[in-house]
Design a protein around this motif. Structure first.
Motif, mmCIF file in Angstrom:
data_model
loop_
_atom_site.group_PDB
_atom_site.id
_atom_site.type_symbol
_atom_site.label_atom_id
_atom_site.label_comp_id
_atom_site.label_asym_id
_atom_site.label_seq_id
_atom_site.Cartn_x
_atom_site.Cartn_y
_atom_site.Cartn_z
ATOM 1 N N GLU A 169 0.813 -1.214 0.000
ATOM 2 C CA GLU A 169 0.000 0.000 0.000
ATOM 3 C C GLU A 169 0.850 1.268 0.000
ATOM 4 O O GLU A 169 0.353 2.361 -0.313
ATOM 5 C CB GLU A 169 -0.938 0.011 1.205
ATOM 6 N N ASP A 170 2.117 1.143 0.331
ATOM 7 C CA ASP A 170 3.015 2.302 0.365
ATOM 8 C C ASP A 170 3.532 2.692 -1.009
ATOM 9 O O ASP A 170 4.127 3.756 -1.164
ATOM 10 C CB ASP A 170 4.220 2.015 1.262
ATOM 11 N N THR A 171 3.317 1.802 -2.012
ATOM 12 C CA THR A 171 3.928 2.024 -3.323
ATOM 13 C C THR A 171 2.897 2.540 -4.309
ATOM 14 O O THR A 171 1.780 2.027 -4.380
ATOM 15 C CB THR A 171 4.542 0.719 -3.843
ATOM 16 N N TYR A 172 3.307 3.535 -5.097
ATOM 17 C CA TYR A 172 2.333 4.271 -5.901
ATOM 18 C C TYR A 172 2.087 3.698 -7.294
ATOM 19 O O TYR A 172 0.949 3.559 -7.722
ATOM 20 C CB TYR A 172 2.776 5.729 -6.035
ATOM 21 N N TYR A 173 3.153 3.356 -8.015
ATOM 22 C CA TYR A 173 2.991 2.925 -9.405
ATOM 23 C C TYR A 173 3.141 1.408 -9.518
ATOM 24 O O TYR A 173 4.049 0.818 -8.940
ATOM 25 C CB TYR A 173 4.041 3.584 -10.303
ATOM 26 N N TRP A 174 2.264 0.800 -10.316
ATOM 27 C CA TRP A 174 2.247 -0.649 -10.474
ATOM 28 C C TRP A 174 2.089 -1.035 -11.941
ATOM 29 O O TRP A 174 1.399 -0.358 -12.705
ATOM 30 C CB TRP A 174 1.068 -1.240 -9.695
ATOM 31 N N GLY A 175 2.709 -2.161 -12.304
ATOM 32 C CA GLY A 175 2.466 -2.758 -13.601
ATOM 33 C C GLY A 175 1.242 -3.640 -13.555
ATOM 34 O O GLY A 175 0.590 -3.765 -12.513
ATOM 35 N N GLN A 176 0.951 -4.259 -14.669
ATOM 36 C CA GLN A 176 -0.249 -5.096 -14.763
ATOM 37 C C GLN A 176 -0.008 -6.524 -14.298
ATOM 38 O O GLN A 176 -0.956 -7.277 -14.084
ATOM 39 C CB GLN A 176 -0.776 -5.112 -16.206
ATOM 40 N N GLY A 177 1.250 -6.901 -14.140
ATOM 41 C CA GLY A 177 1.586 -8.229 -13.630
ATOM 42 C C GLY A 177 1.897 -9.229 -14.723
ATOM 43 O O GLY A 177 1.392 -9.125 -15.844
ATOM 44 N N THR A 178 2.714 -10.208 -14.377
ATOM 45 C CA THR A 178 3.037 -11.308 -15.279
ATOM 46 C C THR A 178 2.996 -12.613 -14.480
ATOM 47 O O THR A 178 3.486 -12.674 -13.364
ATOM 48 C CB THR A 178 4.394 -11.097 -15.965
ATOM 49 N N GLN A 179 2.382 -13.631 -15.064
ATOM 50 C CA GLN A 179 2.186 -14.890 -14.364
ATOM 51 C C GLN A 179 3.452 -15.737 -14.388
ATOM 52 O O GLN A 179 4.047 -15.950 -15.451
ATOM 53 C CB GLN A 179 1.034 -15.679 -14.999
ATOM 54 N N VAL A 180 3.825 -16.238 -13.234
ATOM 55 C CA VAL A 180 4.926 -17.198 -13.104
ATOM 56 C C VAL A 180 4.362 -18.451 -12.461
ATOM 57 O O VAL A 180 3.756 -18.381 -11.384
ATOM 58 C CB VAL A 180 6.066 -16.622 -12.241
ATOM 59 N N THR A 181 4.531 -19.568 -13.137
ATOM 60 C CA THR A 181 4.019 -20.839 -12.640
ATOM 61 C C THR A 181 5.163 -21.848 -12.573
ATOM 62 O O THR A 181 5.857 -22.071 -13.568
ATOM 63 C CB THR A 181 2.905 -21.384 -13.542
#
Length: 123
Positions: A108-120
């Motif tokens: 919650e302290d971090t402002y900018y985020w990517g959309q994510g990438t799946q690692v399995t």
């Protein structure tokens, strides 16, 4: 407007390696502290690793210490996460994050985020 785009996720067998990349656009990467977080199904988002704007300072979650390496290449506006000795419990969506202040272990302290990438990771 800062945008973060991750790539490099996929399916790997336990014990294998995988490298993630994150490209920052809209601003200059060197202005930001950067980090990686992950979220497994049914679990909360958790801190993985962070790196200072210069690349000199790094810190890792205990769960990945000694196996994962975070690095950055400011000239290419790119953040990396090299993951070795992967375990099934590393399976998650991995998110790149950026902030003008140091990245903490609290998402919650971090402002900018990517959309994510799946690692399995398969056992």
């Amino acid at each position: 407007q800062v945008q973060l785009v991750e790539s490099g996720g996929g399916l790997v067998q336990a014990g294998g390696s995988l490298g993630l990349s994150c490209v920052l656009s809209g601003r200059t990467l060197k202005s930001y502290f950067m980090g990686w977080f992950r979220q497994a199904p049914g679990k909360e988002c958790e801190f993985v690793a962070a790196i200072s704007w210069s690349g000199i300072g790094t810190h890792y979650a205990d769960a990945v210490k000694g196996r994962f390496t975070i690095s950055r290449e400011n000239a290419k506006n790119t953040l990396y996460l090299q993951m070795n000795s992967l375990k099934p419990e590393d399976t998650a969506v991995y998110y790149c994050a950026a902030d003008e202040k140091m990245i903490t272990a609290t998402p919650e302290d971090t402002y900018y985020w990517g959309q994510g990438t799946q690692v399995t990771i398969s056992s």
